[in-house]
Design a protein around this motif. Structure first.
Motif, PDB file in Angstrom:
ATOM      1  N   LEU A 179      14.410  -8.246  17.426  1.00 31.23           N
ATOM      2  CA  LEU A 179      15.303  -9.255  16.855  1.00 31.23           C
ATOM      3  C   LEU A 179      14.600 -10.042  15.752  1.00 31.23           C
ATOM      4  O   LEU A 179      15.181 -10.319  14.698  1.00 31.23           O
ATOM      5  CB  LEU A 179      15.795 -10.196  17.950  1.00 31.23           C
ATOM      6  N   LEU A 180      13.347 -10.401  15.990  1.00 27.80           N
ATOM      7  CA  LEU A 180      12.547 -11.064  14.960  1.00 27.80           C
ATOM      8  C   LEU A 180      12.347 -10.126  13.777  1.00 27.80           C
ATOM      9  O   LEU A 180      12.477 -10.534  12.609  1.00 27.80           O
ATOM     10  CB  LEU A 180      11.198 -11.482  15.541  1.00 27.80           C
ATOM     11  N   GLY A 181      12.046  -8.873  14.062  1.00 34.08           N
ATOM     12  CA  GLY A 181      11.837  -7.891  12.996  1.00 34.08           C
ATOM     13  C   GLY A 181      13.063  -7.694  12.146  1.00 34.08           C
ATOM     14  O   GLY A 181      12.960  -7.514  10.922  1.00 34.08           O
ATOM     15  N   GLU A 239       2.243   0.499   9.781  1.00 35.49           N
ATOM     16  CA  GLU A 239       1.503   0.632   8.527  1.00 35.49           C
ATOM     17  C   GLU A 239       2.460   0.762   7.352  1.00 35.49           C
ATOM     18  O   GLU A 239       2.225   0.230   6.265  1.00 35.49           O
ATOM     19  CB  GLU A 239       0.573   1.840   8.608  1.00 35.49           C
ATOM     20  N   GLN A 240       3.571   1.456   7.573  1.00 28.83           N
ATOM     21  CA  GLN A 240       4.568   1.608   6.511  1.00 28.83           C
ATOM     22  C   GLN A 240       5.172   0.265   6.122  1.00 28.83           C
ATOM     23  O   GLN A 240       5.404  -0.010   4.935  1.00 28.83           O
ATOM     24  CB  GLN A 240       5.670   2.558   6.977  1.00 28.83           C
ATOM     25  N   ALA A 241       5.435  -0.595   7.102  1.00 32.70           N
ATOM     26  CA  ALA A 241       6.073  -1.880   6.831  1.00 32.70           C
ATOM     27  C   ALA A 241       5.233  -2.748   5.900  1.00 32.70           C
ATOM     28  O   ALA A 241       5.767  -3.579   5.155  1.00 32.70           O
ATOM     29  CB  ALA A 241       6.328  -2.613   8.150  1.00 32.70           C
ATOM     30  N   LYS A 242       3.934  -2.566   5.931  1.00 34.50           N
ATOM     31  CA  LYS A 242       3.051  -3.358   5.082  1.00 34.50           C
ATOM     32  C   LYS A 242       3.122  -2.935   3.620  1.00 34.50           C
ATOM     33  O   LYS A 242       2.996  -3.774   2.717  1.00 34.50           O
ATOM     34  CB  LYS A 242       1.602  -3.229   5.563  1.00 34.50           C
ATOM     35  N   GLY A 243       3.322  -1.633   3.385  1.00 35.49           N
ATOM     36  CA  GLY A 243       3.232  -1.099   2.031  1.00 35.49           C
ATOM     37  C   GLY A 243       4.153  -1.745   1.020  1.00 35.49           C
ATOM     38  O   GLY A 243       3.691  -2.255  -0.010  1.00 35.49           O
ATOM     39  N   ASP A 266      -0.491  -8.739  10.118  1.00 38.83           N
ATOM     40  CA  ASP A 266      -0.395  -7.620  11.053  1.00 38.83           C
ATOM     41  C   ASP A 266       0.759  -7.817  12.024  1.00 38.83           C
ATOM     42  O   ASP A 266       1.510  -6.872  12.313  1.00 38.83           O
ATOM     43  CB  ASP A 266      -1.713  -7.494  11.820  1.00 38.83           C
ATOM     44  N   ASN A 267       0.940  -9.037  12.508  1.00 36.38           N
ATOM     45  CA  ASN A 267       2.031  -9.310  13.443  1.00 36.38           C
ATOM     46  C   ASN A 267       3.395  -9.257  12.760  1.00 36.38           C
ATOM     47  O   ASN A 267       4.389  -8.853  13.380  1.00 36.38           O
ATOM     48  CB  ASN A 267       1.828 -10.675  14.106  1.00 36.38           C
ATOM     49  N   ILE A 268       3.446  -9.661  11.510  1.00 39.29           N
ATOM     50  CA  ILE A 268       4.696  -9.560  10.746  1.00 39.29           C
ATOM     51  C   ILE A 268       5.116  -8.095  10.639  1.00 39.29           C
ATOM     52  O   ILE A 268       6.267  -7.737  10.884  1.00 39.29           O
ATOM     53  CB  ILE A 268       4.527 -10.188   9.352  1.00 39.29           C
ATOM     54  N   ALA A 302       6.419  -6.696  13.973  1.00 35.51           N
ATOM     55  CA  ALA A 302       7.800  -7.070  14.303  1.00 35.51           C
ATOM     56  C   ALA A 302       8.796  -6.222  13.518  1.00 35.51           C
ATOM     57  O   ALA A 302       9.805  -5.758  14.070  1.00 35.51           O
ATOM     58  CB  ALA A 302       8.010  -8.552  14.020  1.00 35.51           C
ATOM     59  N   ILE A 303       8.530  -6.004  12.229  1.00 39.19           N
ATOM     60  CA  ILE A 303       9.424  -5.168  11.421  1.00 39.19           C
ATOM     61  C   ILE A 303       9.473  -3.750  11.987  1.00 39.19           C
ATOM     62  O   ILE A 303      10.540  -3.143  12.117  1.00 39.19           O
ATOM     63  CB  ILE A 303       8.976  -5.153   9.945  1.00 39.19           C
TER      64      ILE A 303
END
Length: 303
Positions: A35-37, A106-110, A149-151, A154-155
């Motif tokens: 839900l946060l993500g 790792e993808q969410a960070k890119g 990293d936590n962000i 969540a995504i």
């Protein structure tokens, strides 16, 4: 002759059933983190100019794509790759066309850090999240602190929920003989007999291996070189992650550069580039009918 055809059809389908599996009805995920993500996924404030969210290019009400050749970024910048669907991405063995991310986290960070996508750095992403009191409460409860990293975690947890089970083809694999048409069954057999399952197999009907694009005929666009751009090895030129064919009817345009507008064309050109074949129109239509049975149902689990 008809009996021979029926036997070969059944034989091909038997082989394919060992290569392609139905999408599971559900997978495990942490609902509160998802839900946060979802909030983060939809949040345009997590970009340099406040215009781009994950959902801008990967729309959850449009099978995880924007149906554009390449997608826009901050300050009207334009990406170079066609945006792959975020739906069923959890089943891919790596993420991105060149496989540069090992998993969803790792993808969410890119994209957040990409200068022509969200255009931020790690500290800017963290600060934007910290500036939102609602986010702060959620992160304090679920993670104890707000970190980049936590962000991303969540995504990624939300993206796990973007699966589309119960396609007609899945129902067919589970034993419902009437779930797909006779034309689609012929297309499925043609998909197998022409060698398409050598690359497009597994739960995602793709997404689980790398392959050179242009095995028999060189692909015209040699500007985007795929895995080579990471490894610099000559043998990796034009090698890309094989895309999933799940929901392919809904995710045009096709190929890594988004140059193929229609599914029928994509089928013919893939046969040409990858198999060295030119398929008859009836075969193209049959395979296309099969591919349309891969369109599944997205049931939002984070309401």
């Amino acid at each position: 002759m008809k009996k021979i055809f029926v036997f070969l059809l059944a034989f091909n389908i038997c082989i394919a059933n060992e290569l392609i599996s139905p999408i599971p009805q559900s997978i495990e995920f942490d609902k509160e983190k998802a839900l946060l993500g979802k909030k983060l996924y939809m949040d345009k404030s997590l970009s340099k100019d406040g215009t781009i969210s994950c959902n801008t290019c990967h729309l959850i009400d449009n099978y995880g794509v924007d149906n554009k050749m390449t997608s826009p970024g901050v300050n009207n910048a334009q990406g170079v790759f066609n945006s792959p669907s975020s739906f069923n991405a959890v089943f891919n063995f790596v993420q991105f066309w060149d496989g540069r991310a090992k998993d969803l986290k790792e993808q969410a960070k890119g994209p957040l850090l990409n200068p022509i996508e969200h255009g931020l750095n790690e500290s800017e992403v963290v600060q934007k999240v910290k500036d939102n009191n609602d986010y702060k409460k959620d992160f304090d409860k679920l993670y104890g602190e707000i970190t980049f990293d936590n962000i991303a975690d969540a995504i990624a947890e939300f993206e796990k929920t973007l699966i589309t089970p119960n396609s007609p083809f899945d129902r067919y694999l589970r034993g419902d003989e009437n779930a797909i048409s006779e034309q689609a069954k012929r297309g499925y057999a043609a998909f197998v007999s022409n060698g398409c399952t050598s690359c497009h197999h597994g739960v995602n009907v793709g997404g689980n291996m790398y392959q050179k694009f242009g095995i028999f005929i060189q692909y015209p666009n040699q500007e985007l070189l795929g895995l080579f751009d990471r490894t610099k090895r000559e043998e990796d030129k034009m090698v890309f992650k094989v895309p999933s064919l799940r929901n392919v009817e809904k995710t045009a345009p096709y190929f890594h550069d988004g140059t193929m507008p229609a599914l029928e064309q994509a089928v013919q050109f893939m046969a040409y580039y990858q198999l060295g074949k030119f398929l008859e129109e009836d075969t193209i239509n049959d395979i296309t009918a099969f591919l349309k049975t891969l369109t599944g149902e997205y049931n939002e689990q984070t309401k």
